[in-house]
Design an enzyme around this catalytic site. Structure first.
Site, PDB file in Angstrom:
ATOM      1  N   GLY A  43       0.840  -1.196   0.000  1.00 56.64           N
ATOM      2  CA  GLY A  43       0.000   0.000   0.000  1.00 56.64           C
ATOM      3  C   GLY A  43       0.871   1.241   0.000  1.00 56.64           C
ATOM      4  O   GLY A  43       2.064   1.166   0.329  1.00 56.64           O
TER       5      GLY A  43
ATOM      6  N   GLN B  33       3.159   9.926   1.286  1.00 61.87           N
ATOM      7  CA  GLN B  33       4.450   9.239   1.400  1.00 61.87           C
ATOM      8  C   GLN B  33       5.394   9.568   0.239  1.00 61.87           C
ATOM      9  O   GLN B  33       6.595   9.344   0.338  1.00 61.87           O
ATOM     10  CB  GLN B  33       4.257   7.718   1.481  1.00 61.87           C
TER      11      GLN B  33
ATOM     12  N   CYS C 165       5.971  -0.395   7.442  1.00 58.90           N
ATOM     13  CA  CYS C 165       5.647   0.806   6.670  1.00 58.90           C
ATOM     14  C   CYS C 165       6.847   1.200   5.828  1.00 58.90           C
ATOM     15  O   CYS C 165       7.973   1.199   6.329  1.00 58.90           O
ATOM     16  CB  CYS C 165       5.265   1.950   7.611  1.00 58.90           C
ATOM     17  N   LEU C 166       6.588   1.540   4.575  1.00 61.36           N
ATOM     18  CA  LEU C 166       7.684   1.947   3.686  1.00 61.36           C
ATOM     19  C   LEU C 166       8.387   3.200   4.217  1.00 61.36           C
ATOM     20  O   LEU C 166       9.554   3.422   3.903  1.00 61.36           O
ATOM     21  CB  LEU C 166       7.160   2.202   2.269  1.00 61.36           C
TER      22      LEU C 166
ATOM     23  N   HIS D 220      -4.321   1.552   8.031  1.00 59.07           N
ATOM     24  CA  HIS D 220      -2.924   2.015   8.072  1.00 59.07           C
ATOM     25  C   HIS D 220      -2.742   3.176   7.082  1.00 59.07           C
ATOM     26  O   HIS D 220      -2.143   4.210   7.420  1.00 59.07           O
ATOM     27  CB  HIS D 220      -2.000   0.830   7.731  1.00 59.07           C
ATOM     28  N   GLU D 221      -3.276   2.995   5.865  1.00 60.08           N
ATOM     29  CA  GLU D 221      -3.115   4.051   4.842  1.00 60.08           C
ATOM     30  C   GLU D 221      -3.924   5.292   5.208  1.00 60.08           C
ATOM     31  O   GLU D 221      -3.480   6.421   4.986  1.00 60.08           O
ATOM     32  CB  GLU D 221      -3.555   3.537   3.464  1.00 60.08           C
TER      33      GLU D 221
ATOM     34  N   HIS E 113      -2.144   7.543   7.434  1.00 58.14           N
ATOM     35  CA  HIS E 113      -1.188   8.417   6.735  1.00 58.14           C
ATOM     36  C   HIS E 113      -1.863   9.724   6.293  1.00 58.14           C
ATOM     37  O   HIS E 113      -1.244  10.790   6.316  1.00 58.14           O
ATOM     38  CB  HIS E 113      -0.616   7.715   5.498  1.00 58.14           C
TER      39      HIS E 113
HETATM   40  O1  GNR Z   1       3.990  -2.670   2.600  1.00 64.64           O
HETATM   41  C1  GNR Z   1       3.312  -2.528   3.630  1.00 64.64           C
HETATM   42  N1  GNR Z   1       2.970  -3.625   4.366  1.00 64.64           N
HETATM   43  C2  GNR Z   1       2.080  -3.588   5.418  1.00 64.64           C
HETATM   44  C3  GNR Z   1       2.006  -4.693   6.249  1.00 64.64           C
HETATM   45  C4  GNR Z   1       1.125  -4.712   7.311  1.00 64.64           C
HETATM   46  C5  GNR Z   1       0.298  -3.643   7.544  1.00 64.64           C
HETATM   47  C6  GNR Z   1       0.366  -2.528   6.730  1.00 64.64           C
HETATM   48  C7  GNR Z   1       1.240  -2.501   5.666  1.00 64.64           C
HETATM   49  S1  GNR Z   1       1.296  -1.116   4.628  1.00 64.64           S
HETATM   50  C8  GNR Z   1       2.937  -1.168   4.069  1.00 64.64           C
HETATM   51  C9  GNR Z   1       3.161  -0.130   2.990  1.00 64.64           C
HETATM   52  C10 GNR Z   1       3.001   1.247   3.583  1.00 64.64           C
HETATM   53  O2  GNR Z   1       3.816   1.777   4.286  1.00 64.64           O
HETATM   54  N2  GNR Z   1       1.893   1.872   3.350  1.00 64.64           N
HETATM   55  O3  GNR Z   1       1.671   3.080   3.881  1.00 64.64           O
HETATM   56 NI    NI Z   2       2.763   3.105   5.747  1.00 61.54          NI
END
Ligand code: GNR
Ligand code: NI
Length: 172
Positions: free
Chosen positions: A46, A51, A94-95, A136-137, A140
């Site tokens: 995601g 980001q 998270c990236l 999660h997104e 952000h």
């Molecule tokens: O790549 C991602 N893996 C992930 C694994 C578990 C819960 C959420 C994520 S999102 C993350 C990519 C990211 O940072 N998205 O904002």
């Molecule tokens: Ni993230």
């Protein structure tokens, strides 16, 4: 299409509250395509526009990408309309917080509304990884990172680890 670099915490731009998209036009679709390419290049499932430094309420996702399939999803101006009282714990990464993984508890089931790539309104019922990833997104979009859900001790340990990695990278 272009790969855009992903911002790494504690970059202050990651704390920006993103603004709604007024119209899903060609410019927005170009950003969406860049976001998908950047997400695939970074091996993420995601990515939120903030980001890559664009504080707009746009999310891309592909939960199948680990299986080598392509199932891109796009969420513009997403809103959670219902969240279950039942919670579920997932190990998140998270990236923008590289190499740190920890458990976060969130509602297990959600309903959401959003615009798709064509600007058409969609409704969604989600659970499992889709529900977790969408939350999660959407965090952000409010300038919130998953480490903000951890204890103060764990968050400060994560930030220290990031600072150390940054220093190593600079002296390399
Ligand atoms: O790549 C991602 N893996 C992930 C694994 C578990 C819960 C959420 C994520 S999102 C993350 C990519 C990211 O940072 N998205 O904002
Ligand atoms: Ni993230």
């Amino acid at each position: 299409m272009a790969i855009r670099p992903v911002l790494i915490a504690p970059d202050p731009r990651l704390k920006t509250v993103s603004t709604p998209v007024e119209k899903v036009d060609g410019e927005v679709r170009k950003l969406i395509d860049d976001m998908l390419e950047s997400m695939y290049a970074a091996d993420g499932i995601g990515l939120a526009a903030v980001q890559v430094g664009v504080p707009k309420r746009i999310i891309v996702m592909d939960l199948a990408q680990k299986e080598g399939k392509n199932e891109p999803r796009v969420f513009v101006n997403p809103v959670i309309t219902w969240a279950s009282e039942e919670l579920v714990t997932f190990e998140e990464g998270c990236l923008s917080v590289p190499e740190i993984w920890d458990e976060v508890e969130r509602p297990a089931h959600i309903r959401a509304e959003y615009l798709d790539r064509d600007g058409k309104k969609q409704v969604l019922k989600a659970d499992g990884l889709l529900a977790t990833c969408l939350q999660h997104e959407m965090d952000h979009l409010e300038g919130v990172l998953f480490i903000d859900h951890l204890s103060r001790l764990k968050r400060s340990m994560a930030l220290k680890k990031l600072a150390k990695a940054k220093k190593l990278k600079e002296t390399a």
